[in-house]
Design a protein around this motif. Sequence first.
Motif, PDB file in Angstrom:
ATOM      1  N   THR A  86       6.607  22.217   7.776  1.00 24.53           N
ATOM      2  CA  THR A  86       5.751  21.713   6.698  1.00 24.53           C
ATOM      3  C   THR A  86       6.135  20.288   6.334  1.00 24.53           C
ATOM      4  OG1 THR A  86       5.629  23.961   5.811  1.00 24.53           O
ATOM      5  CG2 THR A  86       4.913  22.173   4.369  1.00 24.53           C
ATOM      6  N   GLY A  87       7.443  20.046   6.196  1.00 22.77           N
ATOM      7  CA  GLY A  87       7.917  18.727   5.805  1.00 22.77           C
ATOM      8  C   GLY A  87       7.562  17.639   6.799  1.00 22.77           C
ATOM      9  N   GLU A  88       7.524  17.985   8.083  1.00 21.85           N
ATOM     10  CA  GLU A  88       7.146  16.979   9.076  1.00 21.85           C
ATOM     11  C   GLU A  88       5.707  16.533   8.865  1.00 21.85           C
ATOM     12  OE1 GLU A  88       7.262  16.187  13.911  1.00 21.85           O
ATOM     13  OE2 GLU A  88       7.291  18.250  13.166  1.00 21.85           O
ATOM     14  N   GLY A  89       4.840  17.473   8.498  1.00 19.80           N
ATOM     15  CA  GLY A  89       3.455  17.107   8.219  1.00 19.80           C
ATOM     16  C   GLY A  89       3.338  16.191   7.019  1.00 19.80           C
ATOM     17  N   ILE A  90       4.053  16.529   5.956  1.00 18.90           N
ATOM     18  CA  ILE A  90       4.045  15.667   4.764  1.00 18.90           C
ATOM     19  C   ILE A  90       4.617  14.300   5.112  1.00 18.90           C
ATOM     20  CG2 ILE A  90       5.003  15.395   2.435  1.00 18.90           C
ATOM     21  CD1 ILE A  90       4.950  18.487   2.256  1.00 18.90           C
ATOM     22  N   GLY A  91       5.638  14.303   5.951  1.00 18.47           N
ATOM     23  CA  GLY A  91       6.269  13.051   6.353  1.00 18.47           C
ATOM     24  C   GLY A  91       5.353  12.116   7.122  1.00 18.47           C
ATOM     25  N   LEU A  92       4.309  12.656   7.753  1.00 20.53           N
ATOM     26  CA  LEU A  92       3.362  11.777   8.445  1.00 20.53           C
ATOM     27  C   LEU A  92       2.783  10.739   7.498  1.00 20.53           C
ATOM     28  CD1 LEU A  92       1.238  14.260  10.617  1.00 20.53           C
ATOM     29  CD2 LEU A  92       3.091  12.766  11.392  1.00 20.53           C
ATOM     30  N   VAL A  93       2.473  11.189   6.275  1.00 22.28           N
ATOM     31  CA  VAL A  93       1.868  10.273   5.300  1.00 22.28           C
ATOM     32  C   VAL A  93       2.917   9.314   4.755  1.00 22.28           C
ATOM     33  CG1 VAL A  93       0.499  10.119   3.191  1.00 22.28           C
ATOM     34  CG2 VAL A  93       0.208  12.072   4.733  1.00 22.28           C
ATOM     35  N   ALA A  94       4.099   9.838   4.471  1.00 17.29           N
ATOM     36  CA  ALA A  94       5.158   8.975   3.947  1.00 17.29           C
ATOM     37  C   ALA A  94       5.512   7.877   4.938  1.00 17.29           C
ATOM     38  CB  ALA A  94       6.397   9.809   3.624  1.00 17.29           C
ATOM     39  N   LEU A  95       5.537   8.205   6.228  1.00 19.53           N
ATOM     40  CA  LEU A  95       5.918   7.230   7.249  1.00 19.53           C
ATOM     41  C   LEU A  95       4.738   6.401   7.751  1.00 19.53           C
ATOM     42  CD1 LEU A  95       8.321   9.451   9.383  1.00 19.53           C
ATOM     43  CD2 LEU A  95       8.965   7.615   7.814  1.00 19.53           C
ATOM     44  N   GLY A  96       3.532   6.897   7.561  1.00 20.64           N
ATOM     45  CA  GLY A  96       2.391   6.247   8.183  1.00 20.64           C
ATOM     46  C   GLY A  96       1.518   5.397   7.296  1.00 20.64           C
ATOM     47  N   LEU A  97       1.691   5.450   5.975  1.00 19.31           N
ATOM     48  CA  LEU A  97       0.871   4.620   5.088  1.00 19.31           C
ATOM     49  C   LEU A  97       1.414   3.190   5.008  1.00 19.31           C
ATOM     50  CD1 LEU A  97      -0.204   6.650   1.914  1.00 19.31           C
ATOM     51  CD2 LEU A  97      -1.591   5.954   3.871  1.00 19.31           C
ATOM     52  N   ASP A  98       0.538   2.273   4.718  1.00 20.66           N
ATOM     53  CA  ASP A  98       0.926   0.866   4.570  1.00 20.66           C
ATOM     54  C   ASP A  98       1.370   0.614   3.127  1.00 20.66           C
ATOM     55  OD1 ASP A  98      -1.622   1.328   3.581  1.00 20.66           O
ATOM     56  OD2 ASP A  98      -2.311  -0.717   3.972  1.00 20.66           O
ATOM     57  N   TRP A  99       2.581   1.065   2.801  1.00 20.03           N
ATOM     58  CA  TRP A  99       3.077   0.971   1.435  1.00 20.03           C
ATOM     59  C   TRP A  99       3.284  -0.470   1.000  1.00 20.03           C
ATOM     60  CZ3 TRP A  99       2.761   5.406  -1.045  1.00 20.03           C
ATOM     61  CH2 TRP A  99       2.918   6.602  -0.356  1.00 20.03           C
ATOM     62  N   ARG A 100       3.098  -0.669  -0.299  1.00 18.95           N
ATOM     63  CA  ARG A 100       3.402  -1.956  -0.921  1.00 18.95           C
ATOM     64  C   ARG A 100       4.318  -1.709  -2.113  1.00 18.95           C
ATOM     65  NH1 ARG A 100      -1.989  -1.732   0.124  1.00 18.95           N
ATOM     66  NH2 ARG A 100      -2.429  -1.061  -2.010  1.00 18.95           N
ATOM     67  N   PRO A 101       5.223  -2.635  -2.399  1.00 16.36           N
ATOM     68  CA  PRO A 101       6.101  -2.449  -3.564  1.00 16.36           C
ATOM     69  C   PRO A 101       5.289  -2.194  -4.830  1.00 16.36           C
ATOM     70  CG  PRO A 101       6.866  -4.287  -2.240  1.00 16.36           C
ATOM     71  CD  PRO A 101       5.523  -3.890  -1.677  1.00 16.36           C
ATOM     72  N   GLY A 102       5.680  -1.163  -5.572  1.00 15.38           N
ATOM     73  CA  GLY A 102       4.963  -0.800  -6.784  1.00 15.38           C
ATOM     74  C   GLY A 102       4.006   0.362  -6.605  1.00 15.38           C
ATOM     75  N   ASP A 103       3.762   0.782  -5.342  1.00 17.10           N
ATOM     76  CA  ASP A 103       2.929   1.952  -5.110  1.00 17.10           C
ATOM     77  C   ASP A 103       3.600   3.194  -5.688  1.00 17.10           C
ATOM     78  OD1 ASP A 103       0.955   0.536  -3.846  1.00 17.10           O
ATOM     79  OD2 ASP A 103       1.583   1.055  -1.812  1.00 17.10           O
ATOM     80  N   GLU A 104       2.768   4.188  -6.016  1.00 13.65           N
ATOM     81  CA  GLU A 104       3.290   5.385  -6.663  1.00 13.65           C
ATOM     82  C   GLU A 104       2.794   6.664  -5.991  1.00 13.65           C
ATOM     83  OE1 GLU A 104       3.543   3.465 -11.187  1.00 13.65           O
ATOM     84  OE2 GLU A 104       2.036   5.001 -10.719  1.00 13.65           O
ATOM     85  N   VAL A 105       3.630   7.675  -6.074  1.00 12.49           N
ATOM     86  CA  VAL A 105       3.298   9.027  -5.623  1.00 12.49           C
ATOM     87  C   VAL A 105       3.490   9.959  -6.812  1.00 12.49           C
ATOM     88  CG1 VAL A 105       3.921  10.932  -4.079  1.00 12.49           C
ATOM     89  CG2 VAL A 105       4.036   8.549  -3.257  1.00 12.49           C
TER      90      VAL A 105
END
Length: 376
Positions: A86-105
């Motif tokens: 399950t965690g690997e699937g969630i990790g796809l988004v954590a590793l694959g989004l184009d994050w910018r400083p200040g983004d929030e989850v």
Amino acid sequence: MSQGIDVAAVREQFPVTGRWAWLNTATYGPPPRPVVAAQTAFLQSSAEGRVPEGVGDWWEGAQGVRERVGRLIGAGADDIAFLKSTGEGIGLVALGLDWRPGDEVVSYDHEFPSGVYPWLAVGGRGVKVRFVRDRGRCRFDVGDVEALLTPRTRVVSLSLVNFVHGFRAPIEELARLCRERGIWLVVDAVQAAGALRIDVGRLGAHLVSAHGYKSLCAGYGISLCYVSPELRKALEVPAPGWKSMEDVTDVSSQLDYRLEYATGARRYESGVPNLAGMYGLGASAELFWNLGVEEVEERVLQLADQVATRLEARGYRILSSRAEGERSGIVSVDRDGWDLPRINTELRGRNVACAIRRGAYGCRCTASTTQPTSSG
């Protein structure tokens, strides 16, 4: 009681019921005979060198399982990736989004760690995790989540069913809210898949991830991950491999090194999955589909309600929500002054399997009788 399931026949498919009253698929779902048979058949054929010609198991076999798994959750085969957890699937988004400083989850402060650590891991890139606080309720509502949303919220990450107290989150409503605001909704469905009906179209989440070893009863090391077409357009492939490519079956082009990802969710599979586990997952999906996903959910909720009613009559506090739409197969209970290890030992001595959930939980979710199998 659901009239659509032949309980005696289903029990025959689950060897565990020959000895145990198994109330613990929230920890581990013992595989039924079809799952064991599917895995054994693959391993036996491999051991004897009976390997299909051409792309065989890793392509044609995988496509067949993708179709069965997709059907179970209302998704197309192209929307399904086979991962390890399950965690690997969630990790796809954590590793694959184009994050910018200040983004929030936004998440919940009683999430299973695999649903939190991927977001904490991108904290070094300036991403902040904001938690819905339980405050002793063993639940939350849409307003609790909405109150934390800001223009910088990129992701809401929640479990469909909470692993401690069994609260079924209002994912459908949250999906509408997230889509209105352009926020990705990521759902951990490991405590729901196999026990409750999951229709990804109705849920509205962008990613739904579920390891097979709990209520899917498919064993360890194989998970299903639904990745919506719109999320695939925005998500980088964090760990590319030869199987991530569109022309993976064209052996003659392997040394051309064309970085052309598959359009489907298999782009997130860097290599051949756990094939024995994959076939087991396919057998599990077939079993639950044939039983009827609505009938399975009905029976699971009936059994959970019986457990809660009888425990409450004996003086236990039911911590799990009893509200319509918020119930699941997990029933979490509490009682002052009880010795959990002793009770658990006595229950196991009587062939009753349940789980102890201990820790600094605001809702005092200290023990659970969790997730009966559909055979109940």
